[in-house]
Design an enzyme around this catalytic site. Structure first.
Site, PDB file in Angstrom:
ATOM      1  N   PRO A  32       0.807  -0.851  -0.068  1.00  0.00           N
ATOM      2  CA  PRO A  32       0.302   0.060   0.107  1.00  0.00           C
ATOM      3  C   PRO A  32       1.070   1.123  -0.172  1.00  0.00           C
ATOM      4  O   PRO A  32       1.760   1.448   0.927  1.00  0.00           O
ATOM      5  CB  PRO A  32      -0.685  -0.682   1.354  1.00  0.00           C
ATOM      6  CG  PRO A  32       0.510  -1.257   1.907  1.00  0.00           C
ATOM      7  CD  PRO A  32       0.913  -1.590   1.430  1.00  0.00           C
ATOM      8  N   ASP A 202       6.024   3.627   1.177  1.00  0.00           N
ATOM      9  CA  ASP A 202       5.373   2.628   2.304  1.00  0.00           C
ATOM     10  C   ASP A 202       3.792   2.687   3.049  1.00  0.00           C
ATOM     11  O   ASP A 202       4.523   3.479   3.912  1.00  0.00           O
ATOM     12  CB  ASP A 202       5.961   1.304   2.359  1.00  0.00           C
ATOM     13  CG  ASP A 202       5.944   0.226   2.924  1.00  0.00           C
ATOM     14  OD1 ASP A 202       4.151  -0.564   3.574  1.00  0.00           O
ATOM     15  OD2 ASP A 202       5.673  -1.056   3.168  1.00  0.00           O
ATOM     16  N   HIS A 203       2.964   3.472   2.666  1.00  0.00           N
ATOM     17  CA  HIS A 203       1.832   3.537   3.286  1.00  0.00           C
ATOM     18  C   HIS A 203       1.558   2.949   5.386  1.00  0.00           C
ATOM     19  O   HIS A 203       1.468   3.066   5.985  1.00  0.00           O
ATOM     20  CB  HIS A 203       0.737   3.581   2.893  1.00  0.00           C
ATOM     21  CG  HIS A 203      -0.142   5.197   3.834  1.00  0.00           C
ATOM     22  ND1 HIS A 203       0.275   5.616   4.870  1.00  0.00           N
ATOM     23  CD2 HIS A 203      -0.698   5.952   3.370  1.00  0.00           C
ATOM     24  CE1 HIS A 203      -0.639   6.577   4.819  1.00  0.00           C
ATOM     25  NE2 HIS A 203      -1.332   6.895   4.132  1.00  0.00           N
ATOM     26  N   ARG A 204       2.483   2.083   5.295  1.00  0.00           N
ATOM     27  CA  ARG A 204       2.640   0.658   6.367  1.00  0.00           C
ATOM     28  C   ARG A 204       3.618   1.186   7.619  1.00  0.00           C
ATOM     29  O   ARG A 204       3.397   0.810   8.344  1.00  0.00           O
ATOM     30  CB  ARG A 204       2.797  -0.646   6.074  1.00  0.00           C
ATOM     31  CG  ARG A 204       1.326  -1.413   5.045  1.00  0.00           C
ATOM     32  CD  ARG A 204       2.285  -2.756   4.117  1.00  0.00           C
ATOM     33  NE  ARG A 204       3.247  -2.812   3.881  1.00  0.00           N
ATOM     34  CZ  ARG A 204       4.061  -3.876   3.668  1.00  0.00           C
ATOM     35  NH1 ARG A 204       4.177  -4.836   3.864  1.00  0.00           N
ATOM     36  NH2 ARG A 204       5.461  -3.904   3.000  1.00  0.00           N
ATOM     37  N   VAL A 205       4.758   1.464   6.566  1.00  0.00           N
ATOM     38  CA  VAL A 205       5.819   2.446   7.227  1.00  0.00           C
ATOM     39  C   VAL A 205       5.548   3.575   7.789  1.00  0.00           C
ATOM     40  O   VAL A 205       5.892   4.173   9.038  1.00  0.00           O
ATOM     41  CB  VAL A 205       7.513   1.804   6.618  1.00  0.00           C
ATOM     42  CG1 VAL A 205       8.442   2.439   7.036  1.00  0.00           C
ATOM     43  CG2 VAL A 205       6.630   0.530   6.573  1.00  0.00           C
TER      44      VAL A 205
END
Length: 230
Positions: A32, A202-205
């Site tokens: 994502p 990276d939108h998780r990070v």
């Protein structure tokens, strides 16, 4: 006009390079991502480049150095998530720089970019480019990047988005520096050289505020680039 040797309507099998790029691009779709853009005045950077380019310094290495100085202050932008459950604040700042080659691209890595001066960095970059041209680049020289820089400003492209390489937290797309009418703080209007950068992350990070803060720092470094030659 098609390139010489291209047969229109023919079915062409991927080369080894194209197959590798294809796998990476498909893998990147599982991450994502989001994008944040920023416009940076480059008058001072352009002046510095004109001053030191005869010493072998390229605009690519100046941008790399500016990026690594900003990453030092924003380690989350230099982090990565590989398993979807954890992420790592990478201990090294290894800037991968996208280079176009026949039928694909490759990303030579300037390792520990924050620990060497601009002149050493430029010599190392020349060595890597020479290896690319001679097809002698070793796997550790293109697969160890922690952050990627993609610069197509030399083609007069003003703005574009880049696809995040798997296993990394961010990639920055750099457009051409172009004369632009801008407003000054005191309300005056003037002409400045300005480039647009877009970071895909990276939108998780990381989140929007992380990239915004990173780009503000990068902007300050480029608009007052004295630290690039220390």
């Amino acid at each position: 006009m098609p390139r010489p040797g291209i047969e229109l309507g023919s079915l062409v099998q991927f080369t080894i390079m194209q197959s590798a790029v294809s796998r990476n691009m498909v893998e990147s779709l599982a991450v994502p991502t989001f994008r944040v853009g920023y416009s940076i005045i480059t008058d001072a950077l352009d002046a510095l480049y004109k001053k030191i380019k005869l010493k072998g310094v390229t605009m690519t290495t100046l941008l790399t150095k500016a990026t690594d100085l900003a990453l030092v202050k924003h380690p989350v932008v230099n982090s990565s998530c590989r398993d979807g459950k954890n992420f790592t604040y990478d201990s090294s700042i290894n800037i991968a720089v996208a280079v176009a080659i026949d039928d694909g691209l490759i990303t030579p890595v300037l390792q520990d970019a924050d620990k060497v001066d601009i002149y050493s960095l430029s010599r190392k970059w020349k060595e890597l480019v020479d290896k690319v041209r001679a097809k002698q680049l070793q796997p550790h020289e293109y697969s160890t990047g922690t952050f990627t820089l993609s610069n197509v400003g030399m083609f007069d492209v003003d703005c574009f988005d880049a696809i995040l390489p798997p296993g990394t937290g961010g990639i920055m797309a750099v457009g051409a520096s172009q004369p632009t009418v801008v407003g000054a703080k005191e309300g005056r209007i003037g002409m400045k050289n300005q480039m647009k950068v877009n970071v895909t992350a990276d939108h998780r990070v990381m989140y929007g505020a992380d990239l915004a803060s990173f780009l503000q720092t990068l902007d300050k470094i480029i608009e007052d680039p004295k630290d690039l030659t220390l």
